[in-house]
Design a protein around this motif. Structure first.
Motif, PDB file in Angstrom:
ATOM      1  N   SER A  26      -6.800  -4.063  -5.157  1.00  0.00           N
ATOM      2  CA  SER A  26      -8.092  -4.291  -4.115  1.00  0.00           C
ATOM      3  C   SER A  26      -7.916  -5.277  -3.087  1.00  0.00           C
ATOM      4  CB  SER A  26      -9.282  -4.785  -4.735  1.00  0.00           C
ATOM      5  OG  SER A  26      -9.957  -5.034  -4.028  1.00  0.00           O
ATOM      6  N   ILE A  27      -7.310  -4.915  -1.623  1.00  0.00           N
ATOM      7  CA  ILE A  27      -6.584  -5.825  -1.007  1.00  0.00           C
ATOM      8  C   ILE A  27      -7.626  -5.451   0.085  1.00  0.00           C
ATOM      9  CG2 ILE A  27      -4.744  -6.422   0.151  1.00  0.00           C
ATOM     10  CD1 ILE A  27      -3.754  -5.315  -1.365  1.00  0.00           C
ATOM     11  N   PHE A  28      -8.889  -6.155   0.926  1.00  0.00           N
ATOM     12  CA  PHE A  28      -8.969  -6.179   2.903  1.00  0.00           C
ATOM     13  C   PHE A  28      -7.823  -6.774   3.862  1.00  0.00           C
ATOM     14  CE2 PHE A  28     -12.378  -6.920   5.187  1.00  0.00           C
ATOM     15  CZ  PHE A  28     -11.676  -7.872   6.175  1.00  0.00           C
ATOM     16  N   ALA A  29      -7.845  -8.487   3.368  1.00  0.00           N
ATOM     17  CA  ALA A  29      -6.872  -8.720   3.746  1.00  0.00           C
ATOM     18  C   ALA A  29      -5.268  -9.634   4.175  1.00  0.00           C
ATOM     19  CB  ALA A  29      -7.324  -8.664   4.860  1.00  0.00           C
ATOM     20  N   ILE A  30      -3.986  -9.599   3.883  1.00  0.00           N
ATOM     21  CA  ILE A  30      -2.832 -10.203   3.479  1.00  0.00           C
ATOM     22  C   ILE A  30      -2.908 -11.001   4.602  1.00  0.00           C
ATOM     23  CG2 ILE A  30      -0.775 -10.415   2.505  1.00  0.00           C
ATOM     24  CD1 ILE A  30      -0.736  -8.039   1.344  1.00  0.00           C
ATOM     25  N   GLU A  31      -3.082 -12.613   4.751  1.00  0.00           N
ATOM     26  CA  GLU A  31      -2.759 -13.686   5.538  1.00  0.00           C
ATOM     27  C   GLU A  31      -1.003 -14.054   5.323  1.00  0.00           C
ATOM     28  OE1 GLU A  31      -6.159 -15.709   5.384  1.00  0.00           O
ATOM     29  OE2 GLU A  31      -6.962 -14.276   6.143  1.00  0.00           O
ATOM     30  N   TYR A  32      -0.448 -13.856   4.364  1.00  0.00           N
ATOM     31  CA  TYR A  32       0.880 -14.690   3.955  1.00  0.00           C
ATOM     32  C   TYR A  32       1.370 -13.913   2.827  1.00  0.00           C
ATOM     33  CZ  TYR A  32       3.721 -18.567   2.031  1.00  0.00           C
ATOM     34  OH  TYR A  32       4.585 -19.259   1.844  1.00  0.00           O
ATOM     35  N   ASN A  95       5.485 -14.524  -3.224  1.00  0.00           N
ATOM     36  CA  ASN A  95       4.116 -14.812  -3.166  1.00  0.00           C
ATOM     37  C   ASN A  95       3.111 -14.667  -2.242  1.00  0.00           C
ATOM     38  OD1 ASN A  95       2.866 -17.678  -1.663  1.00  0.00           O
ATOM     39  ND2 ASN A  95       2.325 -17.306  -3.750  1.00  0.00           N
ATOM     40  N   VAL A  96       1.562 -14.174  -2.031  1.00  0.00           N
ATOM     41  CA  VAL A  96       0.786 -14.039  -0.852  1.00  0.00           C
ATOM     42  C   VAL A  96      -0.122 -15.311  -1.104  1.00  0.00           C
ATOM     43  CG1 VAL A  96       2.071 -11.714  -1.020  1.00  0.00           C
ATOM     44  CG2 VAL A  96       0.378 -11.673  -2.496  1.00  0.00           C
ATOM     45  N   ASP A  97      -0.897 -14.188  -0.408  1.00  0.00           N
ATOM     46  CA  ASP A  97      -1.648 -15.457  -0.140  1.00  0.00           C
ATOM     47  C   ASP A  97      -3.504 -14.522   0.458  1.00  0.00           C
ATOM     48  OD1 ASP A  97      -3.762 -18.180   0.838  1.00  0.00           O
ATOM     49  OD2 ASP A  97      -4.662 -16.570   0.780  1.00  0.00           O
ATOM     50  N   LEU A  98      -4.075 -14.039   0.069  1.00  0.00           N
ATOM     51  CA  LEU A  98      -4.754 -12.937   0.538  1.00  0.00           C
ATOM     52  C   LEU A  98      -6.680 -13.064   0.314  1.00  0.00           C
ATOM     53  CD1 LEU A  98      -5.229 -10.022  -2.157  1.00  0.00           C
ATOM     54  CD2 LEU A  98      -3.065  -9.738  -2.126  1.00  0.00           C
ATOM     55  N   LYS A  99      -7.294 -11.760   1.228  1.00  0.00           N
ATOM     56  CA  LYS A  99      -8.429 -11.520   0.670  1.00  0.00           C
ATOM     57  C   LYS A  99      -8.587  -9.782  -0.624  1.00  0.00           C
ATOM     58  CE  LYS A  99     -10.594 -14.701   4.544  1.00  0.00           C
ATOM     59  NZ  LYS A  99     -11.179 -14.506   5.873  1.00  0.00           N
ATOM     60  N   THR A 100      -9.386 -10.200  -1.338  1.00  0.00           N
ATOM     61  CA  THR A 100     -10.144  -9.341  -2.038  1.00  0.00           C
ATOM     62  C   THR A 100     -11.126  -8.707  -1.285  1.00  0.00           C
ATOM     63  OG1 THR A 100     -10.908 -10.533  -3.385  1.00  0.00           O
ATOM     64  CG2 THR A 100      -8.674  -9.334  -3.642  1.00  0.00           C
ATOM     65  N   ASP A 101     -12.145  -9.584  -0.190  1.00  0.00           N
ATOM     66  CA  ASP A 101     -13.502  -9.269  -0.138  1.00  0.00           C
ATOM     67  C   ASP A 101     -13.394 -10.083   1.721  1.00  0.00           C
ATOM     68  OD1 ASP A 101     -16.622  -8.459  -0.422  1.00  0.00           O
ATOM     69  OD2 ASP A 101     -16.571 -10.342   0.246  1.00  0.00           O
ATOM     70  N   LEU A 104     -14.873 -13.982   0.823  1.00  0.00           N
ATOM     71  CA  LEU A 104     -14.330 -14.421   0.336  1.00  0.00           C
ATOM     72  C   LEU A 104     -13.093 -15.266   0.815  1.00  0.00           C
ATOM     73  CD1 LEU A 104     -14.956 -12.139  -3.273  1.00  0.00           C
ATOM     74  CD2 LEU A 104     -15.992 -14.086  -2.559  1.00  0.00           C
ATOM     75  N   VAL A 105     -12.760 -16.430   0.648  1.00  0.00           N
ATOM     76  CA  VAL A 105     -11.895 -16.846   0.284  1.00  0.00           C
ATOM     77  C   VAL A 105      -9.965 -16.450   0.063  1.00  0.00           C
ATOM     78  CG1 VAL A 105     -12.479 -19.116   1.193  1.00  0.00           C
ATOM     79  CG2 VAL A 105     -11.512 -18.798  -1.711  1.00  0.00           C
ATOM     80  N   GLY A 106      -9.080 -16.681   0.438  1.00  0.00           N
ATOM     81  CA  GLY A 106      -7.603 -16.182   0.165  1.00  0.00           C
ATOM     82  C   GLY A 106      -7.546 -16.737  -0.956  1.00  0.00           C
ATOM     83  N   GLN A 107      -6.881 -15.820  -1.607  1.00  0.00           N
ATOM     84  CA  GLN A 107      -6.403 -16.359  -3.054  1.00  0.00           C
ATOM     85  C   GLN A 107      -5.008 -16.219  -3.913  1.00  0.00           C
ATOM     86  OE1 GLN A 107      -8.900 -14.301  -6.098  1.00  0.00           O
ATOM     87  NE2 GLN A 107      -9.108 -15.870  -6.444  1.00  0.00           N
ATOM     88  N   GLU A 108      -3.938 -16.997  -4.271  1.00  0.00           N
ATOM     89  CA  GLU A 108      -3.091 -16.864  -4.679  1.00  0.00           C
ATOM     90  C   GLU A 108      -2.019 -15.814  -5.096  1.00  0.00           C
ATOM     91  OE1 GLU A 108      -0.540 -20.442  -5.376  1.00  0.00           O
ATOM     92  OE2 GLU A 108       0.772 -20.041  -4.238  1.00  0.00           O
ATOM     93  N   TYR A 109      -1.395 -15.311  -4.925  1.00  0.00           N
ATOM     94  CA  TYR A 109      -0.425 -14.328  -6.681  1.00  0.00           C
ATOM     95  C   TYR A 109       0.817 -14.157  -6.297  1.00  0.00           C
ATOM     96  CZ  TYR A 109      -5.646 -12.666  -6.385  1.00  0.00           C
ATOM     97  OH  TYR A 109      -6.695 -11.876  -6.234  1.00  0.00           O
ATOM     98  N   TRP A 110       0.898 -13.699  -7.498  1.00  0.00           N
ATOM     99  CA  TRP A 110       2.522 -14.130  -7.813  1.00  0.00           C
ATOM    100  C   TRP A 110       3.530 -13.130  -8.218  1.00  0.00           C
ATOM    101  CZ3 TRP A 110       5.863 -18.034  -5.933  1.00  0.00           C
ATOM    102  CH2 TRP A 110       4.997 -19.315  -5.086  1.00  0.00           C
TER     103      TRP A 110
END
Length: 120
Positions: A26-32, A95-101, A104-110
């Motif tokens: 569930s990806i709204f936007a990938i910021e990094y 590593n990504v920082d993305l928003k699922t909504d 919501l603020v972005g979250q980091e995933y590995w």
């Protein structure tokens, strides 16, 4: 959200590899999007990163040899590694920082990591 990294392997010094990391879920936007690496006995370090705005950063040790790129449509980040050296041997993590909504603020995933070994 899942990150699937691939493309690692064994290569001789001077060789090339291309790493890929596909982001799904569930990806709204990938910021990094970034690549990190961790060699045995060493801390994890940033190799390269790219933001949604196109800002790119490289570690000094890989400048001129590695190239990061992304495919927005496929939510994929690549790392083209040329002129590989034995000191590039490490496990490489995406590593990504993305928003699922959007609210919501972005979250980091590995990602799970892919082994790169440079040896003759």
């Amino acid at each position: 959200v899942q990150l699937q990294a691939s493309g690692g392997g064994l290569v001789q010094p001077g060789g090339s590899l291309r790493l890929s990391c596909v982001v799904s879920g569930s990806i709204f936007a990938i910021e990094y999007m970034g690549w990190y690496r961790q060699a045995p006995g060493k801390q994890r370090e940033l190799v390269s990163s790219i933001t949604s705005g196109g800002n790119i950063n490289y570690a000094d040790s890989v400048k001129g040899r590695f190239t990061i790129s992304r495919d927005h449509a496929k939510n994929t980040v690549f790392l083209q590694m040329n002129g590989l050296k034995p000191e590039d041997t490490a496990v490489y993590y995406c590593n990504v920082d993305l928003k699922t909504d959007p609210y919501l603020v972005g979250q980091e995933y590995w990602g799970q990591g892919t082994q790169v070994t440079v040896s003759s």
